[in-house]
Design a protein around this motif. Structure first.
Motif, short mmCIF file in Angstrom:
data_model
loop_
_atom_site.label_atom_id
_atom_site.label_comp_id
_atom_site.label_asym_id
_atom_site.label_seq_id
_atom_site.Cartn_x
_atom_site.Cartn_y
_atom_site.Cartn_z
N ALA A 130 10.71 16.53 -1.32
CA ALA A 130 11.64 16.19 -2.22
C ALA A 130 10.87 15.72 -3.71
O ALA A 130 10.97 16.15 -4.89
CB ALA A 130 12.40 14.91 -2.11
N ALA A 131 9.69 15.07 -3.39
CA ALA A 131 8.81 14.89 -4.58
C ALA A 131 8.22 15.63 -5.22
O ALA A 131 7.75 15.83 -6.37
CB ALA A 131 7.71 13.73 -4.02
N LYS A 132 7.63 16.76 -4.59
CA LYS A 132 6.94 17.80 -5.14
C LYS A 132 7.76 18.87 -5.74
O LYS A 132 7.35 19.85 -6.48
CB LYS A 132 6.32 18.82 -4.16
CG LYS A 132 5.02 18.20 -3.31
CD LYS A 132 4.08 18.71 -2.63
CE LYS A 132 4.21 20.44 -2.75
NZ LYS A 132 3.02 21.19 -2.43
N LYS A 133 9.37 18.71 -5.76
CA LYS A 133 10.13 19.93 -6.41
C LYS A 133 10.09 19.34 -7.99
O LYS A 133 9.98 18.09 -8.12
CB LYS A 133 11.41 19.59 -5.98
CG LYS A 133 11.67 20.60 -4.75
CD LYS A 133 13.17 20.32 -4.19
CE LYS A 133 13.15 21.28 -2.90
NZ LYS A 133 14.23 20.59 -1.85
N ALA A 158 0.85 -1.31 0.02
CA ALA A 158 0.12 -0.02 0.00
C ALA A 158 0.84 1.23 0.02
O ALA A 158 2.08 1.22 0.47
CB ALA A 158 -1.00 -0.05 1.24
N TRP A 159 0.27 2.30 -0.67
CA TRP A 159 1.39 3.49 -0.90
C TRP A 159 0.65 4.81 -0.63
O TRP A 159 -0.71 5.01 -0.95
CB TRP A 159 1.73 3.70 -2.44
CG TRP A 159 2.60 2.27 -2.69
CD1 TRP A 159 2.28 1.40 -3.61
CD2 TRP A 159 3.69 2.20 -2.39
NE1 TRP A 159 3.14 0.41 -4.04
CE2 TRP A 159 4.19 0.66 -3.31
CE3 TRP A 159 4.84 2.60 -1.82
CZ2 TRP A 159 5.38 -0.01 -3.34
CZ3 TRP A 159 6.09 2.05 -1.45
CH2 TRP A 159 6.36 0.94 -2.31
N LEU A 160 1.18 5.94 0.12
CA LEU A 160 0.91 7.22 -0.13
C LEU A 160 1.87 7.62 -1.01
O LEU A 160 3.07 7.46 -0.79
CB LEU A 160 1.29 7.77 1.31
CG LEU A 160 0.87 9.23 1.14
CD1 LEU A 160 -0.54 9.76 0.79
CD2 LEU A 160 1.35 9.91 2.53
N TYR A 161 1.48 8.17 -2.28
CA TYR A 161 2.23 8.91 -2.95
C TYR A 161 2.05 10.25 -3.69
O TYR A 161 0.80 10.62 -3.35
CB TYR A 161 2.50 7.75 -4.51
CG TYR A 161 1.23 7.37 -5.03
CD1 TYR A 161 0.29 6.61 -4.53
CD2 TYR A 161 0.86 7.94 -6.23
CE1 TYR A 161 -0.93 6.39 -5.18
CE2 TYR A 161 -0.09 7.92 -7.06
CZ TYR A 161 -1.14 6.94 -6.67
OH TYR A 161 -2.10 6.83 -7.26
N VAL A 162 3.04 10.90 -4.27
CA VAL A 162 2.68 12.21 -4.93
C VAL A 162 2.67 11.89 -6.31
O VAL A 162 3.37 11.48 -7.05
CB VAL A 162 4.06 13.13 -4.47
CG1 VAL A 162 3.65 14.49 -5.22
CG2 VAL A 162 4.15 13.20 -2.91
N LYS A 163 1.65 12.29 -6.99
CA LYS A 163 1.42 12.38 -8.28
C LYS A 163 2.01 13.48 -9.15
O LYS A 163 2.70 14.52 -8.66
CB LYS A 163 -0.10 12.34 -8.70
CG LYS A 163 -1.12 11.34 -8.19
CD LYS A 163 -2.52 11.42 -8.53
CE LYS A 163 -3.21 12.42 -7.88
NZ LYS A 163 -4.59 12.53 -8.34
#
Ligand code: MN
Length: 203
Positions: free
Chosen positions: A200-203, A127-132
């Motif tokens: 980091a993922a949002k950059k 299961a994941w929480l991830y940034v699209k």
């Protein structure tokens, strides 16, 4: 350049009583170690040896099943260990906390939705929480050792929190009671580490 198994950033018994020491020792030393060994064997002498793990996963459709299963296994477990802590279990704060509230309603609603994704993943997976790609948060799950970085994945983005729901992750302590293992997980999540990955993922 061969991939390497990093040591756990805490003792095997650090996450007791939620994740037991014996499971942590076998999970890291045997299961994760095997993914690393098998990944290195699968890419030895090929061009893939010169790529980063993220580069490999992003184009995983080009490679063999062994690279997909073991490359995913190495990435997923590395993320898992890094987002757990003996001092975990608090609530996410700051921008990540706000984003979770905005997208899922509240932290409690988020936990419910994530737990449902984890409990309803049939068989082995994550299961994941991830940034699209658009920078927003989402919850999902993937089979086996797949993850949202893979070009073959139904859900796509950058994972920032993952929960291993393979039986090897919980069977010694929880046997068939996956929901109890999922409930215990919330006591050991390192939200500071997840927040760093979110930014980091949002950059
Ligand atoms: Mn595992």
């Amino acid at each position: 350049m061969a991939f390497e198994l990093a040591p756990l950033p805490y003792a095997f018994d650090a996450l007791e009583p939620y994740f037991d020491a014996k499971t942590m020792e076998i999970h890291h030393g045997k299961h994760h170690n095997a993914y690393v060994t098998n990944l290195n064997n699968a890419i030895a002498g090929t061009e893939v040896e010169n790529l980063t793990l993220e580069q490999i996963l992003g184009n995983i459709s080009k490679y063999s099943g062994a690279v997909r299963n073991n490359g995913g296994g190495h990435y997923n477990h590395s993320l898992f260990w890094a987002t757990l802590s003996a001092h975990g279990g608090s609530n996410p704060t700051g921008e990540l906390g706000e984003a979770i509230n905005n997208v899922f309603g509240s932290f409690e609603d988020f936990k419910t939705q994530f737990s449902t994704a984890a409990s309803t993943r049939f068989g082995s997976g994550w299961a994941w929480l991830y940034v699209k790609a658009d920078g927003t948060l989402a919850i999902g799950s993937s089979p086996n050792q797949d993850n949202p970085l893979m070009d073959v994945s139904e859900i796509k983005g950058t994972p920032i929190l993952g929960l291993d729901v393979w039986e090897h992750a919980y069977y010694l302590k929880y046997q068939n009671r996956r929901p109890d293992y999922i409930a215990a997980f919330w006591n050991v999540v390192n939200w500071d580490a997840v927040s760093i990955r979110y930014h980091a993922a949002k950059k």
